[in-house]
Design a protein around this motif. Structure first.
Motif, PDB file in Angstrom:
ATOM      1  N   LEU A 135     -12.564 -29.339  24.391  1.00  0.00           N
ATOM      2  CA  LEU A 135     -13.880 -28.691  24.373  1.00  0.00           C
ATOM      3  C   LEU A 135     -14.820 -29.446  25.299  1.00  0.00           C
ATOM      4  O   LEU A 135     -14.920 -30.677  25.233  1.00  0.00           O
ATOM      5  N   VAL A 136     -15.504 -28.700  26.166  1.00  0.00           N
ATOM      6  CA  VAL A 136     -16.460 -29.286  27.108  1.00  0.00           C
ATOM      7  C   VAL A 136     -17.802 -28.591  26.932  1.00  0.00           C
ATOM      8  O   VAL A 136     -17.872 -27.356  26.886  1.00  0.00           O
ATOM      9  N   GLU A 137     -18.874 -29.378  26.818  1.00  0.00           N
ATOM     10  CA  GLU A 137     -20.225 -28.825  26.787  1.00  0.00           C
ATOM     11  C   GLU A 137     -20.814 -28.893  28.184  1.00  0.00           C
ATOM     12  O   GLU A 137     -20.867 -29.972  28.802  1.00  0.00           O
ATOM     13  N   TRP A 161     -44.255 -39.254   9.350  1.00  0.00           N
ATOM     14  CA  TRP A 161     -43.315 -38.170   9.093  1.00  0.00           C
ATOM     15  C   TRP A 161     -43.050 -37.419  10.390  1.00  0.00           C
ATOM     16  O   TRP A 161     -43.880 -37.416  11.306  1.00  0.00           O
ATOM     17  N   THR A 162     -41.895 -36.759  10.461  1.00  0.00           N
ATOM     18  CA  THR A 162     -41.569 -35.929  11.619  1.00  0.00           C
ATOM     19  C   THR A 162     -41.008 -34.595  11.142  1.00  0.00           C
ATOM     20  O   THR A 162     -40.282 -34.529  10.147  1.00  0.00           O
ATOM     21  N   LEU A 163     -41.362 -33.539  11.865  1.00  0.00           N
ATOM     22  CA  LEU A 163     -40.806 -32.206  11.638  1.00  0.00           C
ATOM     23  C   LEU A 163     -40.407 -31.662  12.999  1.00  0.00           C
ATOM     24  O   LEU A 163     -41.268 -31.407  13.845  1.00  0.00           O
ATOM     25  N   ALA A 164     -39.104 -31.488  13.209  1.00  0.00           N
ATOM     26  CA  ALA A 164     -38.599 -31.077  14.513  1.00  0.00           C
ATOM     27  C   ALA A 164     -37.278 -30.349  14.321  1.00  0.00           C
ATOM     28  O   ALA A 164     -36.634 -30.463  13.263  1.00  0.00           O
ATOM     29  N   PRO A 165     -36.852 -29.573  15.338  1.00  0.00           N
ATOM     30  CA  PRO A 165     -35.533 -28.928  15.228  1.00  0.00           C
ATOM     31  C   PRO A 165     -34.440 -29.959  14.991  1.00  0.00           C
ATOM     32  O   PRO A 165     -34.457 -31.044  15.574  1.00  0.00           O
ATOM     33  N   ALA A 166     -33.508 -29.640  14.129  1.00  0.00           N
ATOM     34  CA  ALA A 166     -32.410 -30.557  13.828  1.00  0.00           C
ATOM     35  C   ALA A 166     -31.582 -30.784  15.089  1.00  0.00           C
ATOM     36  O   ALA A 166     -31.159 -29.815  15.732  1.00  0.00           O
ATOM     37  N   PRO A 167     -31.328 -32.047  15.470  1.00  0.00           N
ATOM     38  CA  PRO A 167     -30.583 -32.334  16.711  1.00  0.00           C
ATOM     39  C   PRO A 167     -29.072 -32.242  16.501  1.00  0.00           C
ATOM     40  O   PRO A 167     -28.359 -33.254  16.448  1.00  0.00           O
ATOM     41  N   PHE A 168     -28.564 -31.021  16.411  1.00  0.00           N
ATOM     42  CA  PHE A 168     -27.144 -30.838  16.146  1.00  0.00           C
ATOM     43  C   PHE A 168     -26.305 -31.386  17.297  1.00  0.00           C
ATOM     44  O   PHE A 168     -26.605 -31.168  18.476  1.00  0.00           O
ATOM     45  N   VAL A 169     -25.246 -32.075  16.942  1.00  0.00           N
ATOM     46  CA  VAL A 169     -24.271 -32.528  17.936  1.00  0.00           C
ATOM     47  C   VAL A 169     -23.556 -31.318  18.519  1.00  0.00           C
ATOM     48  O   VAL A 169     -23.423 -31.180  19.734  1.00  0.00           O
ATOM     49  N   THR A 170     -23.107 -30.446  17.635  1.00  0.00           N
ATOM     50  CA  THR A 170     -22.447 -29.204  18.040  1.00  0.00           C
ATOM     51  C   THR A 170     -22.822 -28.120  17.039  1.00  0.00           C
ATOM     52  O   THR A 170     -22.774 -28.345  15.833  1.00  0.00           O
ATOM     53  N   ILE A 199     -17.208 -34.073  27.740  1.00  0.00           N
ATOM     54  CA  ILE A 199     -16.050 -33.768  26.895  1.00  0.00           C
ATOM     55  C   ILE A 199     -16.432 -34.018  25.438  1.00  0.00           C
ATOM     56  O   ILE A 199     -16.783 -35.143  25.057  1.00  0.00           O
ATOM     57  N   ARG A 200     -16.383 -32.981  24.625  1.00  0.00           N
ATOM     58  CA  ARG A 200     -16.655 -33.106  23.190  1.00  0.00           C
ATOM     59  C   ARG A 200     -15.371 -33.261  22.390  1.00  0.00           C
ATOM     60  O   ARG A 200     -15.368 -33.861  21.317  1.00  0.00           O
ATOM     61  N   SER A 201     -14.274 -32.706  22.900  1.00  0.00           N
ATOM     62  CA  SER A 201     -12.953 -32.872  22.293  1.00  0.00           C
ATOM     63  C   SER A 201     -11.965 -33.016  23.439  1.00  0.00           C
ATOM     64  O   SER A 201     -11.982 -32.222  24.392  1.00  0.00           O
ATOM     65  N   ALA A 202     -11.124 -34.044  23.394  1.00  0.00           N
ATOM     66  CA  ALA A 202     -10.265 -34.391  24.531  1.00  0.00           C
ATOM     67  C   ALA A 202      -9.328 -33.248  24.908  1.00  0.00           C
ATOM     68  O   ALA A 202      -8.780 -32.553  24.042  1.00  0.00           O
ATOM     69  N   GLY A 249     -19.309 -35.395   5.975  1.00  0.00           N
ATOM     70  CA  GLY A 249     -20.097 -36.589   6.247  1.00  0.00           C
ATOM     71  C   GLY A 249     -20.916 -36.538   7.514  1.00  0.00           C
ATOM     72  O   GLY A 249     -21.608 -37.502   7.844  1.00  0.00           O
ATOM     73  N   GLU A 250     -20.849 -35.421   8.270  1.00  0.00           N
ATOM     74  CA  GLU A 250     -21.602 -35.280   9.517  1.00  0.00           C
ATOM     75  C   GLU A 250     -22.373 -33.970   9.469  1.00  0.00           C
ATOM     76  O   GLU A 250     -21.897 -32.936   9.907  1.00  0.00           O
ATOM     77  N   TYR A 251     -23.585 -34.025   8.934  1.00  0.00           N
ATOM     78  CA  TYR A 251     -24.372 -32.816   8.719  1.00  0.00           C
ATOM     79  C   TYR A 251     -24.737 -32.097  10.019  1.00  0.00           C
ATOM     80  O   TYR A 251     -25.005 -30.899  10.009  1.00  0.00           O
ATOM     81  N   LEU A 252     -24.752 -32.821  11.148  1.00  0.00           N
ATOM     82  CA  LEU A 252     -25.209 -32.238  12.404  1.00  0.00           C
ATOM     83  C   LEU A 252     -24.068 -31.822  13.318  1.00  0.00           C
ATOM     84  O   LEU A 252     -24.301 -31.472  14.476  1.00  0.00           O
ATOM     85  N   ASN A 253     -22.847 -31.841  12.822  1.00  0.00           N
ATOM     86  CA  ASN A 253     -21.686 -31.511  13.654  1.00  0.00           C
ATOM     87  C   ASN A 253     -20.983 -30.283  13.090  1.00  0.00           C
ATOM     88  O   ASN A 253     -20.367 -30.338  12.025  1.00  0.00           O
TER      89      ASN A 253
END
Length: 716
Positions: A275-277, A143-152, A291-294, A348-352
């Motif tokens: 959008l740029v991270e 099992w793993t417990l860690a911060p959710a790796p959100f894309v954005t 670039i996250r959004s062109a 459909g993208e829980y981490l975005n």
């Protein structure tokens, strides 16, 4: 002296409040009892002795709060998670410990305000003081417990919060004021940005050094010297990207004058429609990003045409305190700085959580009302529901349409408010504790009014929840029962079936105090687990236990030996305690546990050993119409009582033992047969204004009462 035969056909109203003892005119009085303890009213009408509990194991720390959270992948793969002080332990549904212990970010004090939601093999955990964590199962033992790796993450033009001293030579409204900071925080591109502190606002008009700027005071400051202040807005200079696309490509962002800071890494830049991270810092004028959004072009973007934005989930602003899954989105809400904000991920993208205007884009919106209503819980029934401190809100996308960034309807359905106890969905209703922690309400959609109502489910048994509720869990099968842990350690239960108009409260007690409950599925329905604090051998102990059908003792063990045995061990957790023993279906004399073992006077093949608990049902004085009116207050005599049982062995009525079998040499040391049928007793005596029965099962044996028939004589 009229003689009447009165029958109580059911106990579906459960234990009624003392305030109800005069309401002989309502139907629930006829179907209730003055006391229902260690028994469950059943939807079918009768009352049954509650299940006993089997011992699972001790919690890691005996004196600290524990939270039980179910992790359910499917009916055959369900686990119970013991959350405690900086740890999580995983148990199989059978009660066996998997051996998996994970490090957790949560203290025991944080557990009561920690929320969770699970989708497939991923569970998200929410607490306002912690980033959203993700619990995942790779196998039974991994099992793993860690911060959710959100894309954005959701972001906003928040500016910079500074926690260092700042002095303004003249805090009143006017121009040419000098601001001096003890830290080197100012840059040339800050000219045009605003300084906020408390209610004071000043606009920077000239840059002198990293410590000194000139400002115009727009709103007077309360003090000349402040230690907590903010630099609002984005750098006021031209920004030029080197690459505009594709998504995922690297790009460089170059400013005309100094404006980038090392702490800008991880922030987002909205520029030229894209959008740029920011991923790395090169200098005060150059950073690198992904670039996250062109972008639409690589042309230079002037000041105020681009923005530097950072996540709204951070240590300063806090993190979402609740969440749910709705229409293929992860929905979160209730951070300290944004108490009425709701964020929804991309479909459909829980981490975005990259915000946009397309129908499947992530979105953010505010649940507005005429007062501040911090969102405490998110749930769903017919619609997405936000439960706040001050009211209940439904969130929809219109008639039979999903919620989208451009189509959101928020309606305030009621104004009861809720507390931190996680709501429970039963059928099409959402059960939650009102904010004063006394009333249990059931939120549901009503077709006749096209609105949601939330009636009080504890109104006729308000005493049951008067000490406050701190945890809830629902068992759908084999009986529909809601378990509520009271602040005083008593376990309240509500047998519920709205279609059959069954709302039956009862109290469950044990030689200790219940602390937490949760349920997970098993082969026959759902199994409820509990955390119980007990005193064993004079020392405090805290155990995990599970309610199991057929078990008639608490904190017990069930064991067998094909060769028979008189000595039975495995009872170290009850050292020094006096325990009930059922050997091969026969109740034996109580034994004291010494060195984890008890010794029986004869060998046995199958045993149940554990703590005693007593089932009690005290009936109400029935209302009987006489020629002169009500029978209430008159002398009454129960000349004969008939109890109808189902698969029962033994009980007492007003202290008189009910004999369920005849004695003889052929029945000694053999389990008595389960009795189904009517049992009659006579000559129970006179009492002024009362005709009550105290029905007790104090032995670890089955008990199921179907109805009570009384032959009552009333003396006017």
């Amino acid at each position: 002296m009229p003689r009447v035969t009165a029958i109580q056909t059911n106990f579906t109203a459960g234990e009624l409040s003392p305030r109800m003892l005069g309401r002989v005119d309502i139907a629930r009085y006829q179907n209730g009892a003055e006391r229902v303890e260690n028994a469950w009213p059943l939807i079918h009408g009768g009352a049954i002795r509650r299940d006993g509990t089997l011992y699972v194991g001790p919690t890691k720390y005996s004196g600290m709060d524990v939270r039980l959270i179910p992790y359910i992948f499917n009916r055959n793969q369900a686990y119970m998670c013991e959350f405690g002080e900086y740890y999580v332990r995983i148990y199989f549904s059978s009660g066996l410990y998997t051996g998996v212990e994970l490090q957790s970010p949560y203290t025991s004090a944080m557990l009561a305000t920690t929320d969770y939601v699970q989708g497939a093999d991923t569970m998200f955990l929410f607490n306002q003081a912690m980033p959203i964590y993700r619990l995942r199962r790779n196998s039974d033992f991994e099992w793993t417990l860690a911060p959710a790796p959100f894309v954005t993450q959701p972001f906003d033009e928040k500016g910079i919060f500074v926690n260092s001293a700042m002095n303004i030579n003249d805090r009143t409204v006017g121009g040419g004021r000098i601001v001096t900071a003890t830290a080197a925080v100012f840059m040339a591109s800050d000219v045009g940005r605003e300084i906020w502190s408390g209610g004071g606002v000043a606009k920077i008009t000239a840059f002198t050094s990293a410590n000194v700027v000139t400002v115009d005071v727009l709103t007077e400051f309360s003090l000349n010297n402040v230690t907590l202040w903010a630099l609002k807005g984005s750098p006021q200079t031209i920004n030029t990207p080197s690459v505009k696309d594709p998504v995922g490509a690297s790009t460089t962002l170059t400013l005309t004058v100094a404006g980038w800071r090392p702490e800008d890494v991880g922030k987002f830049v909205k520029i030229n429609g894209g959008l740029v991270e920011i991923t790395s810092y090169s200098s005060s004028t150059v950073v690198n990003g992904v670039i996250r959004s062109a972008l639409t072009a690589v042309v230079a973007s002037p000041a105020n045409a681009w923005s530097l934005e950072s996540s709204v989930w951070n240590l300063l602003d806090g993190y979402p305190g609740t969440g749910t899954l709705h229409e293929q989105r992860l929905v979160v809400a209730g951070s300290p700085s944004y108490p009425q904000n709701i964020w929804e991920s991309r479909t459909g993208e829980y981490l975005n959580f990259e915000l946009g205007t397309k129908d499947d884009d992530a979105m953010s919106f505010t649940v507005s009302s005429d007062q501040i209503n911090p969102i405490i819980h998110l749930a769903q029934i017919k619609a997405l529901i936000a439960l706040t401190y001050g009211g209940e809100f439904s969130l929809t996308g219109g008639v039979e349409k999903p919620i989208t960034p451009t189509n959101i309807q928020v309606k305030n359905q009621s104004v009861y408010g809720c507390n931190n106890v996680k709501p429970v969905r039963i059928g099409n209703e959402l059960y939650f504790m009102q904010r004063a922690n006394r009333k249990l309400r059931a939120l549901a959609y009503k077709f006749d009014s096209d609105a949601y109502g939330a009636p009080d489910m504890s109104v006729l048994s308000e005493h049951i929840t008067e000490t406050g509720i701190k945890d809830m869990a629902y068992q759908q099968e084999p009986e529909s029962i809601l378990y509520l842990v009271r602040a005083d350690g008593v376990l309240a239960t509500l047998t519920i079936d709205r279609d059959q108009d069954v709302v039956g409260w009862a109290r469950q007690t044990t030689a200790g105090k219940y602390q937490a409950v949760a349920s997970i599925p098993n082969a026959t329905g759902e199994e409820v687990w509990a955390v119980v604090r007990r005193t064993v051998a004079g020392k405090p102990a805290q155990y995990l236990e599970r309610f199991v059908s057929g078990v008639q003792v608490d904190c017990g063990i069930v064991a067998s030996n094909p060769n028979g045995a008189a000595d039975w061990g495995g009872l170290d957790h009850l050292e020094g305690m006096t325990v009930d023993v059922v050997a091969d279906g026969v109740v034996m004399q109580q034994q004291k546990v010494l060195k984890g073992v008890i010794s029986l006077p004869r060998p046995a093949f199958n045993v149940q050993i554990g703590l005693n608990y007593v089932t009690t049902i005290k009936t109400l004085t029935p209302e009987i119409g006489t020629a002169t009116g009500s029978a209430q207050g008159n002398s009454m005599r129960i000349g004969e009582v008939t109890l109808r049982f189902l698969k029962t062995i033994g009980c007492k009525i007003n202290g008189q033992t009910v004999a369920f079998r005849n004695l003889g040499v052929n029945v000694l040391d053999k389990p008595p047969p389960l009795f189904t049928g009517d049992h009659r007793m006579e000559n129970l005596g006179w009492d002024r204004g009362q005709a009550q029965l105290l029905i007790v099962q104090d032995q670890p044996l089955p008990f199921h009462l179907l109805c009570v028939i009384k032959k009552i004589t009333v003396n006017d």
